[in-house]
Design a protein around this motif. Structure first.
Motif, PDB file in Angstrom:
ATOM      1  N   GLN A 179      -4.084   5.140   4.636  1.00  0.00           N
ATOM      2  CA  GLN A 179      -3.311   5.817   3.598  1.00  0.00           C
ATOM      3  C   GLN A 179      -2.894   4.755   2.592  1.00  0.00           C
ATOM      4  O   GLN A 179      -2.051   3.912   2.911  1.00  0.00           O
ATOM      5  CB  GLN A 179      -2.067   6.474   4.188  1.00  0.00           C
ATOM      6  CG  GLN A 179      -2.410   7.714   5.026  1.00  0.00           C
ATOM      7  CD  GLN A 179      -1.175   8.288   5.667  1.00  0.00           C
ATOM      8  OE1 GLN A 179      -0.378   7.556   6.263  1.00  0.00           O
ATOM      9  NE2 GLN A 179      -0.976   9.573   5.581  1.00  0.00           N
ATOM     10  N   TRP A 180      -3.335   4.631   1.392  1.00  0.00           N
ATOM     11  CA  TRP A 180      -4.370   5.382   0.741  1.00  0.00           C
ATOM     12  C   TRP A 180      -5.284   4.378   0.092  1.00  0.00           C
ATOM     13  O   TRP A 180      -5.261   4.194  -1.100  1.00  0.00           O
ATOM     14  CB  TRP A 180      -3.726   6.347  -0.273  1.00  0.00           C
ATOM     15  CG  TRP A 180      -2.974   7.437   0.425  1.00  0.00           C
ATOM     16  CD1 TRP A 180      -3.505   8.606   0.901  1.00  0.00           C
ATOM     17  CD2 TRP A 180      -1.596   7.485   0.756  1.00  0.00           C
ATOM     18  NE1 TRP A 180      -2.519   9.355   1.503  1.00  0.00           N
ATOM     19  CE2 TRP A 180      -1.343   8.686   1.426  1.00  0.00           C
ATOM     20  CE3 TRP A 180      -0.522   6.592   0.565  1.00  0.00           C
ATOM     21  CZ2 TRP A 180      -0.088   9.038   1.899  1.00  0.00           C
ATOM     22  CZ3 TRP A 180       0.719   6.944   1.037  1.00  0.00           C
ATOM     23  CH2 TRP A 180       0.925   8.175   1.696  1.00  0.00           C
ATOM     24  N   TRP A 181      -6.049   3.680   0.900  1.00  0.00           N
ATOM     25  CA  TRP A 181      -7.007   2.686   0.386  1.00  0.00           C
ATOM     26  C   TRP A 181      -8.097   2.498   1.435  1.00  0.00           C
ATOM     27  O   TRP A 181      -7.979   2.960   2.560  1.00  0.00           O
ATOM     28  CB  TRP A 181      -6.295   1.357   0.089  1.00  0.00           C
ATOM     29  CG  TRP A 181      -5.598   0.733   1.250  1.00  0.00           C
ATOM     30  CD1 TRP A 181      -4.383   1.095   1.769  1.00  0.00           C
ATOM     31  CD2 TRP A 181      -6.056  -0.340   2.084  1.00  0.00           C
ATOM     32  NE1 TRP A 181      -4.072   0.309   2.839  1.00  0.00           N
ATOM     33  CE2 TRP A 181      -5.064  -0.578   3.062  1.00  0.00           C
ATOM     34  CE3 TRP A 181      -7.210  -1.129   2.091  1.00  0.00           C
ATOM     35  CZ2 TRP A 181      -5.202  -1.569   4.044  1.00  0.00           C
ATOM     36  CZ3 TRP A 181      -7.336  -2.115   3.061  1.00  0.00           C
ATOM     37  CH2 TRP A 181      -6.345  -2.330   4.020  1.00  0.00           C
ATOM     38  N   TRP A 182      -9.162   1.823   1.028  1.00  0.00           N
ATOM     39  CA  TRP A 182     -10.325   1.657   1.891  1.00  0.00           C
ATOM     40  C   TRP A 182     -10.502   0.197   2.268  1.00  0.00           C
ATOM     41  O   TRP A 182     -10.568  -0.666   1.405  1.00  0.00           O
ATOM     42  CB  TRP A 182     -11.591   2.137   1.181  1.00  0.00           C
ATOM     43  CG  TRP A 182     -11.509   3.539   0.688  1.00  0.00           C
ATOM     44  CD1 TRP A 182     -10.987   3.944  -0.519  1.00  0.00           C
ATOM     45  CD2 TRP A 182     -11.943   4.720   1.361  1.00  0.00           C
ATOM     46  NE1 TRP A 182     -11.073   5.301  -0.615  1.00  0.00           N
ATOM     47  CE2 TRP A 182     -11.665   5.812   0.510  1.00  0.00           C
ATOM     48  CE3 TRP A 182     -12.555   4.960   2.593  1.00  0.00           C
ATOM     49  CZ2 TRP A 182     -11.967   7.127   0.853  1.00  0.00           C
ATOM     50  CZ3 TRP A 182     -12.856   6.269   2.932  1.00  0.00           C
ATOM     51  CH2 TRP A 182     -12.564   7.337   2.064  1.00  0.00           C
ATOM     52  N   GLU A 183     -10.578  -0.050   3.562  1.00  0.00           N
ATOM     53  CA  GLU A 183     -10.866  -1.407   4.022  1.00  0.00           C
ATOM     54  C   GLU A 183     -12.358  -1.475   4.323  1.00  0.00           C
ATOM     55  O   GLU A 183     -12.904  -0.569   4.953  1.00  0.00           O
ATOM     56  CB  GLU A 183     -10.051  -1.696   5.288  1.00  0.00           C
ATOM     57  CG  GLU A 183     -10.189  -3.104   5.800  1.00  0.00           C
ATOM     58  CD  GLU A 183      -9.459  -3.293   7.128  1.00  0.00           C
ATOM     59  OE1 GLU A 183      -9.735  -4.299   7.779  1.00  0.00           O
ATOM     60  OE2 GLU A 183      -8.638  -2.431   7.512  1.00  0.00           O
ATOM     61  N   VAL A 184     -13.018  -2.532   3.853  1.00  0.00           N
ATOM     62  CA  VAL A 184     -14.464  -2.657   4.023  1.00  0.00           C
ATOM     63  C   VAL A 184     -14.756  -3.941   4.773  1.00  0.00           C
ATOM     64  O   VAL A 184     -14.282  -5.013   4.384  1.00  0.00           O
ATOM     65  CB  VAL A 184     -15.167  -2.692   2.646  1.00  0.00           C
ATOM     66  CG1 VAL A 184     -16.670  -2.719   2.824  1.00  0.00           C
ATOM     67  CG2 VAL A 184     -14.745  -1.507   1.806  1.00  0.00           C
ATOM     68  N   GLN A 185     -15.515  -3.831   5.861  1.00  0.00           N
ATOM     69  CA  GLN A 185     -15.885  -5.037   6.591  1.00  0.00           C
ATOM     70  C   GLN A 185     -17.397  -5.067   6.781  1.00  0.00           C
ATOM     71  O   GLN A 185     -17.976  -4.152   7.371  1.00  0.00           O
ATOM     72  CB  GLN A 185     -15.175  -5.092   7.946  1.00  0.00           C
ATOM     73  CG  GLN A 185     -15.485  -6.381   8.685  1.00  0.00           C
ATOM     74  CD  GLN A 185     -14.647  -6.548   9.943  1.00  0.00           C
ATOM     75  OE1 GLN A 185     -13.796  -5.737  10.251  1.00  0.00           O
ATOM     76  NE2 GLN A 185     -14.901  -7.611  10.673  1.00  0.00           N
ATOM     77  N   TYR A 186     -18.022  -6.121   6.280  1.00  0.00           N
ATOM     78  CA  TYR A 186     -19.466  -6.292   6.457  1.00  0.00           C
ATOM     79  C   TYR A 186     -19.706  -6.974   7.794  1.00  0.00           C
ATOM     80  O   TYR A 186     -19.124  -8.021   8.081  1.00  0.00           O
ATOM     81  CB  TYR A 186     -20.044  -7.148   5.333  1.00  0.00           C
ATOM     82  CG  TYR A 186     -20.101  -6.431   4.002  1.00  0.00           C
ATOM     83  CD1 TYR A 186     -21.271  -5.830   3.556  1.00  0.00           C
ATOM     84  CD2 TYR A 186     -18.969  -6.337   3.204  1.00  0.00           C
ATOM     85  CE1 TYR A 186     -21.320  -5.168   2.343  1.00  0.00           C
ATOM     86  CE2 TYR A 186     -19.007  -5.666   1.988  1.00  0.00           C
ATOM     87  CZ  TYR A 186     -20.190  -5.090   1.571  1.00  0.00           C
ATOM     88  OH  TYR A 186     -20.226  -4.431   0.375  1.00  0.00           O
TER      89      TYR A 186
END
Lengths: 352, 186
Positions: free
Chosen positions: A145-152
């Protein structure tokens, strides 16, 4: 009959014939409106094989639905007109038989249409599962809430990359996105690449997609997730493999040391105020994981999960009073001395 | 339709609508002090006098949303590192009835904001007043201190050796601490 106030002659009420003409006019207008469906977040402008399949199915379903709708309206109009003319046949066993046959044919036709539709849906699903190509690029997207976590993901731990709200992918290579959520259900939706796929707490979902064209595609949370659901968007940037590799290498580097005294003061402000309680900047003492990783925040297109453009003024407003921009967001207001704030903005914008 | 059922329906609707205003969420919150040092004052180690600089009372009394936000912040800021999930560890437990520095919201606010001897860090420069007040409400709810049943958190995801927070009966004494904290004489 009273005189119309402005002295205009009233147009006669349009008759039935003119309505048909209106409908004939409306059809090309609708097509013109469809031309406006091109855009950064439009399923009618697919940039990958999955989105193309979905668009094809949508157009197919739309055409059939429209045809059925027009047929129903035409039948209704025919019945109404016939009743008005008063030439309906008297009730008779013969008429009942004709009626029964007609209803049977129409029912059969409906079932057949639904069956064709079902087959088209199965075909689409099967085709979407095939992306082909090489080993997919693997990344995990976590909806907060309210964002996107990105893990490569990477087999070598130090090559794993954590970023937020901006996903870069190489063109032509399949991407396997693992979807997770720690709080409530979200939904990952990049209309130009794929359909919606939910992120469910305690359950891991996957979506397999491929971009065939370079470009910037906007994504949006598609499952209501609380106060700021509407401001939970992100960007997918598809670029050539060479460009993607360069971006990846740059992002893997820890944050550059502040170059001048202003930025040094900004870094001090970051570490000594509440920023470091929630955010991480790799290469510094800040390592909290409650908010987005800010290691290269200066390189991102937008702030606050796609809410505002990443420019110094916006950044300052966001730091001081995020609740005005995104009421309910989990970032608290921060009161800083003016010179402290200016230094902080310079420091963060310098994190390219 | 006769008048009686209509009136009845309207009365029911009015009663239901009254329930819509259970609590307000305030998003324009107090910014933290621009000069964190300004609040620090010498307090004796008994429940101290109230800082005049502070809001006189908790803005979140009886606010369920604030309690749940407090719980989130409690996890975020690693309070469990010392207090465990209220059960106590390196720091004193928070769900018993032992309050070394006072149990009033203002006391707890000062504890969090300015720290206390023997290990409680001062979070005043790191958290906004608003976040501290939310933490205060959550800490008070842990031992059911004046926090209504319907305001307390309903569930916990952590394993814990205590009753669920909603089962704590506020009319009875809260859970007794197994090892009362001994205060070193200064």
């Amino acid at each position: 009959m009273s005189v119309v106030a402005r002295g205009e002659a009233r147009a006669p009420r349009p008759g039935f014939g003119s309505r048909i003409r209106l409908a004939a006019l409306a059809a090309p207008l609708a097509m013109l409106a469809m031309a406006g469906c091109r855009g950064q977040q439009s399923m009618f402008d697919p940039a990958g094989p999955q989105a193309e399949r979905i668009e094809r199915l949508a157009v197919f379903a739309g055409v059939i639905s429209t045809a059925v709708f027009i047929a129903v309206l035409a039948a209704t109009a025919w019945a109404v007109l016939r009743r008005r003319r008063g030439d309906h046949a008297p009730a008779s066993p013969d008429r009942d038989r004709r009626m029964g046959r007609t209803v049977a044919w129409l029912t059969g036709g409906t079932v057949a249409v639904l069956f064709v539709w079902l087959l088209a849906d199965f075909g689409t699903q099967r085709a979407m599962a095939k992306v082909g190509g090489t080993q997919p690029l693997k990344l995990t997207v976590t909806g907060h809430q309210w964002w996107w976590e990105v893990q490569y993901e990477d087999t070598v731990p130090q090559n794993r990359l954590v970023t937020a709200n901006e996903i870069h992918i190489p063109v032509g290579r399949p991407v396997l996105v693992k979807l997770e959520a720690p709080d409530v259900i979200h939904s990952f939706w990049v209309p130009r690449l794929h359909g919606k796929r939910d992120l469910i707490p305690g359950y891991t979902n996957h979506v397999l997609l491929r971009a065939d064209r370079p470009g910037r595609f906007r994504g949006q949370c598609a499952e209501f997730c609380g106060m700021q659901h509407a401001h939970m968007s992100f960007w997918v940037v598809a670029e050539s493999p060479a460009k993607f590799d360069a971006w990846y290498r740059a992002q893997l580097r820890p944050a550059a040391a502040p170059a001048d005294s202003t930025r040094r003061a900004g870094q001090t402000a970051f570490m000594s105020n509440s920023c470091a309680m929630c955010h991480a900047i790799r290469g510094t003492a800040a390592g909290a994981g409650n908010g987005p990783d800010l290691t290269h925040v200066g390189s991102r297109m937008s702030l606050a999960s796609g809410t505002i453009a990443n420019v110094p003024g916006h950044l300052g407003g966001w730091v001081v009073d995020p609740q005005s921009i995104k009421p309910g967001t989990q970032m608290p207001p921060n009161q800083l001395k003016p010179e402290e704030l200016r230094a902080l903005i310079a420091y963060l914008e310098g994190l390219k | 339709m006769s008048a009686t059922p209509t009136a009845l329906a309207l009365a029911c609707a009015a009663l239901l609508a009254a329930g819509c205003k259970r609590e307000d969420r305030e998003f324009k919150t107090f910014p933290p002090s621009a000069t964190p040092g300004s609040l620090v004052q010498d307090v004796s180690l008994v429940p101290g006098p109230r800082s005049p600089a502070l809001v006189a009372h908790s803005p979140y009394e009886g606010n369920a949303y604030a309690v749940s936000e407090g719980k989130r912040l409690f996890g975020w800021y690693n309070c469990s590192g010392c207090h465990s999930h209220g059960g106590g560890g390196m720091g004193p437990p928070l769900m018993d009835d032992q309050w070394i520095y006072g149990s009033e919201p203002e006391n707890i606010f000062e504890t969090i904001s300015e720290g206390r001897p023997n290990g409680m860090p001062a979070f005043g420069s790191r958290l906004g007043n608003d976040e501290i007040w939310k933490l205060v409400e959550y800490v008070r709810s842990l031992s059911a201190l004046g926090v209504r049943q319907d305001v307390r958190n309903g569930r916990s995801d952590e394993m814990q050796g205590k009753q669920p927070e909603t089962d704590v009966d506020p009319t009875k004494h809260p859970v007794q601490s197994q090892s009362p904290v001994k205060l070193d004489k200064p």
